[in-house]
Design a protein around this motif. Structure first.
Motif, PDB file in Angstrom:
ATOM      1  N   ARG A  11      -2.755   2.755   9.770  1.00 59.00           N
ATOM      2  CA  ARG A  11      -2.700   1.745   8.709  1.00 59.00           C
ATOM      3  C   ARG A  11      -1.393   1.858   7.935  1.00 59.00           C
ATOM      4  NH1 ARG A  11      -7.315  -0.480   4.848  1.00 59.00           N
ATOM      5  NH2 ARG A  11      -6.001  -1.558   3.347  1.00 59.00           N
ATOM      6  N   LYS A  12      -1.005   3.097   7.608  1.00 60.08           N
ATOM      7  CA  LYS A  12       0.255   3.321   6.885  1.00 60.08           C
ATOM      8  C   LYS A  12       1.444   2.826   7.701  1.00 60.08           C
ATOM      9  CE  LYS A  12       1.205   5.291   3.452  1.00 60.08           C
ATOM     10  NZ  LYS A  12       1.447   4.693   2.123  1.00 60.08           N
ATOM     11  N   LEU A  13       1.453   3.136   8.998  1.00 63.32           N
ATOM     12  CA  LEU A  13       2.554   2.710   9.861  1.00 63.32           C
ATOM     13  C   LEU A  13       2.630   1.188   9.970  1.00 63.32           C
ATOM     14  CD1 LEU A  13       2.305   5.347  12.732  1.00 63.32           C
ATOM     15  CD2 LEU A  13       3.979   5.279  10.869  1.00 63.32           C
ATOM     16  N   ALA A  14       1.482   0.529  10.042  1.00 60.13           N
ATOM     17  CA  ALA A  14       1.460  -0.943  10.106  1.00 60.13           C
ATOM     18  C   ALA A  14       2.097  -1.532   8.847  1.00 60.13           C
ATOM     19  CB  ALA A  14       0.036  -1.437  10.280  1.00 60.13           C
ATOM     20  N   CYS A  15       1.809  -0.931   7.696  1.00 61.14           N
ATOM     21  CA  CYS A  15       2.398  -1.403   6.442  1.00 61.14           C
ATOM     22  C   CYS A  15       3.903  -1.158   6.410  1.00 61.14           C
ATOM     23  CB  CYS A  15       1.727  -0.723   5.254  1.00 61.14           C
ATOM     24  SG  CYS A  15       0.034  -1.264   4.987  1.00 61.14           S
ATOM     25  N   ILE A  16       4.314  -0.008   6.897  1.00 60.23           N
ATOM     26  CA  ILE A  16       5.750   0.305   6.940  1.00 60.23           C
ATOM     27  C   ILE A  16       6.467  -0.690   7.830  1.00 60.23           C
ATOM     28  CG2 ILE A  16       7.443   1.992   7.783  1.00 60.23           C
ATOM     29  CD1 ILE A  16       5.450   4.197   6.821  1.00 60.23           C
ATOM     30  N   LYS A  17       5.922  -0.936   9.009  1.00 55.11           N
ATOM     31  CA  LYS A  17       6.549  -1.869   9.956  1.00 55.11           C
ATOM     32  C   LYS A  17       6.611  -3.273   9.359  1.00 55.11           C
ATOM     33  CE  LYS A  17       8.179  -2.572  14.115  1.00 55.11           C
ATOM     34  NZ  LYS A  17       9.464  -2.034  14.518  1.00 55.11           N
TER      35      LYS A  17
ATOM     36  N   GLU B 288       0.818  -1.203   0.000  1.00 59.07           N
ATOM     37  CA  GLU B 288       0.000   0.000   0.000  1.00 59.07           C
ATOM     38  C   GLU B 288       0.855   1.257   0.000  1.00 59.07           C
ATOM     39  OE1 GLU B 288      -2.730  -0.426   3.305  1.00 59.07           O
ATOM     40  OE2 GLU B 288      -3.736  -2.091   2.344  1.00 59.07           O
ATOM     41  N   SER B 289       1.980   1.195  -0.675  1.00 64.01           N
ATOM     42  CA  SER B 289       2.875   2.349  -0.712  1.00 64.01           C
ATOM     43  C   SER B 289       2.236   3.569  -1.363  1.00 64.01           C
ATOM     44  CB  SER B 289       4.171   1.995  -1.436  1.00 64.01           C
ATOM     45  OG  SER B 289       3.892   1.646  -2.778  1.00 64.01           O
ATOM     46  N   ASN B 290       1.246   3.353  -2.209  1.00 65.73           N
ATOM     47  CA  ASN B 290       0.598   4.479  -2.882  1.00 65.73           C
ATOM     48  C   ASN B 290      -0.623   4.999  -2.118  1.00 65.73           C
ATOM     49  OD1 ASN B 290      -0.858   2.138  -3.406  1.00 65.73           O
ATOM     50  ND2 ASN B 290      -1.530   2.825  -5.418  1.00 65.73           N
ATOM     51  N   TRP B 291      -0.924   4.446  -0.968  1.00 65.82           N
ATOM     52  CA  TRP B 291      -2.054   4.906  -0.153  1.00 65.82           C
ATOM     53  C   TRP B 291      -1.652   6.130   0.659  1.00 65.82           C
ATOM     54  CZ3 TRP B 291      -6.255   1.363   1.977  1.00 65.82           C
ATOM     55  CH2 TRP B 291      -6.628   0.429   1.016  1.00 65.82           C
ATOM     56  N   CYS B 292      -2.632   6.944   0.978  1.00 63.86           N
ATOM     57  CA  CYS B 292      -2.423   8.163   1.757  1.00 63.86           C
ATOM     58  C   CYS B 292      -1.955   7.835   3.178  1.00 63.86           C
ATOM     59  CB  CYS B 292      -3.739   8.942   1.803  1.00 63.86           C
ATOM     60  SG  CYS B 292      -3.627  10.515   2.666  1.00 63.86           S
ATOM     61  N   CYS B 293      -1.212   8.760   3.765  1.00 60.64           N
ATOM     62  CA  CYS B 293      -0.749   8.601   5.151  1.00 60.64           C
ATOM     63  C   CYS B 293      -1.653   9.337   6.129  1.00 60.64           C
ATOM     64  CB  CYS B 293       0.676   9.112   5.291  1.00 60.64           C
ATOM     65  SG  CYS B 293       0.805  10.904   5.090  1.00 60.64           S
ATOM     66  N   GLY B 294      -2.615  10.095   5.612  1.00 61.35           N
ATOM     67  CA  GLY B 294      -3.530  10.830   6.480  1.00 61.35           C
ATOM     68  C   GLY B 294      -3.127  12.269   6.716  1.00 61.35           C
ATOM     69  N   GLY B 295      -1.974  12.677   6.218  1.00 61.95           N
ATOM     70  CA  GLY B 295      -1.518  14.059   6.401  1.00 61.95           C
ATOM     71  C   GLY B 295      -2.256  15.005   5.482  1.00 61.95           C
ATOM     72  N   ALA B 296      -2.147  14.790   4.203  1.00 65.25           N
ATOM     73  CA  ALA B 296      -2.848  15.507   3.139  1.00 65.25           C
ATOM     74  C   ALA B 296      -3.131  16.977   3.426  1.00 65.25           C
ATOM     75  CB  ALA B 296      -4.148  14.785   2.788  1.00 65.25           C
ATOM     76  N   GLY B 297      -2.110  17.724   3.653  1.00 73.13           N
ATOM     77  CA  GLY B 297      -2.273  19.163   3.891  1.00 73.13           C
ATOM     78  C   GLY B 297      -3.034  19.452   5.172  1.00 73.13           C
ATOM     79  N   THR B 298      -4.207  20.066   5.038  1.00 72.02           N
ATOM     80  CA  THR B 298      -4.984  20.431   6.234  1.00 72.02           C
ATOM     81  C   THR B 298      -5.940  19.327   6.682  1.00 72.02           C
ATOM     82  OG1 THR B 298      -6.715  21.470   4.895  1.00 72.02           O
ATOM     83  CG2 THR B 298      -4.895  22.886   5.660  1.00 72.02           C
ATOM     84  N   TYR B 299      -5.963  18.195   5.988  1.00 73.72           N
ATOM     85  CA  TYR B 299      -6.874  17.110   6.356  1.00 73.72           C
ATOM     86  C   TYR B 299      -6.664  16.698   7.810  1.00 73.72           C
ATOM     87  CZ  TYR B 299      -9.454  12.734   6.244  1.00 73.72           C
ATOM     88  OH  TYR B 299     -10.342  11.734   6.508  1.00 73.72           O
ATOM     89  N   GLY B 300      -5.410  16.598   8.228  1.00 72.19           N
ATOM     90  CA  GLY B 300      -5.099  16.214   9.598  1.00 72.19           C
ATOM     91  C   GLY B 300      -5.598  17.208  10.632  1.00 72.19           C
ATOM     92  N   LEU B 301      -5.694  18.457  10.237  1.00 72.26           N
ATOM     93  CA  LEU B 301      -6.199  19.480  11.155  1.00 72.26           C
ATOM     94  C   LEU B 301      -7.726  19.477  11.205  1.00 72.26           C
ATOM     95  CD1 LEU B 301      -3.838  22.413  10.111  1.00 72.26           C
ATOM     96  CD2 LEU B 301      -3.660  20.958  12.135  1.00 72.26           C
TER      97      LEU B 301
END
Length: 70
Positions: free
Chosen positions: A26-32, A1-14
Motif C-alpha cells: 500500500r505504501k509503495l502504491a502511494c509512493i508510485k 498517506e505519507s504518515n501511514w506505516c510502511c510495515g517495517g516497524a522494528g520487529t513487526y516485519g519479522l
C-alpha cells in the motif's frame, strides 16, 4: 498517506511478514502514484523496508535518511 506505516516497524516485519508485505505494498502504491523521485525518512526500519520494496520493484526512486538529505 505519507504518515501511514510502511510495515517495517522494528520487529513487526519479522513477526508478521505477510501483513508487513501487505502494508508495504500500500505504501509503495502511494509512493508510485505521487510521482516522487525521492523518499526521505528519519526511521531506519522505514528506510530499510521502503528501500527493499522499491529495489524489488526495480523502480528508479531514491530512498534516503533525513540526515543524508540535510
Amino acid at each position: 498517506e505519507s504518515n501511514w506505516c510502511c510495515g517495517g516497524a522494528g520487529t513487526y516485519g519479522l513477526k508478521h511478514p505477510h501483513l508487513s508485505e501487505e502494508i508495504l505494498e500500500r505504501k509503495l502504491a502511494c509512493i508510485k502514484a505521487s510521482g516522487a523521485q525521492m523518499v526521505v525518512t528519519q526511521a531506519s526500519s522505514c528506510l530499510l523496508q521502503i528501500r527493499h520494496g522499491i529495489e524489488t520493484k526495480g523502480w528508479n526512486i531514491e530512498v534516503k535518511h533525513l540526515a543524508e538529505l540535510l
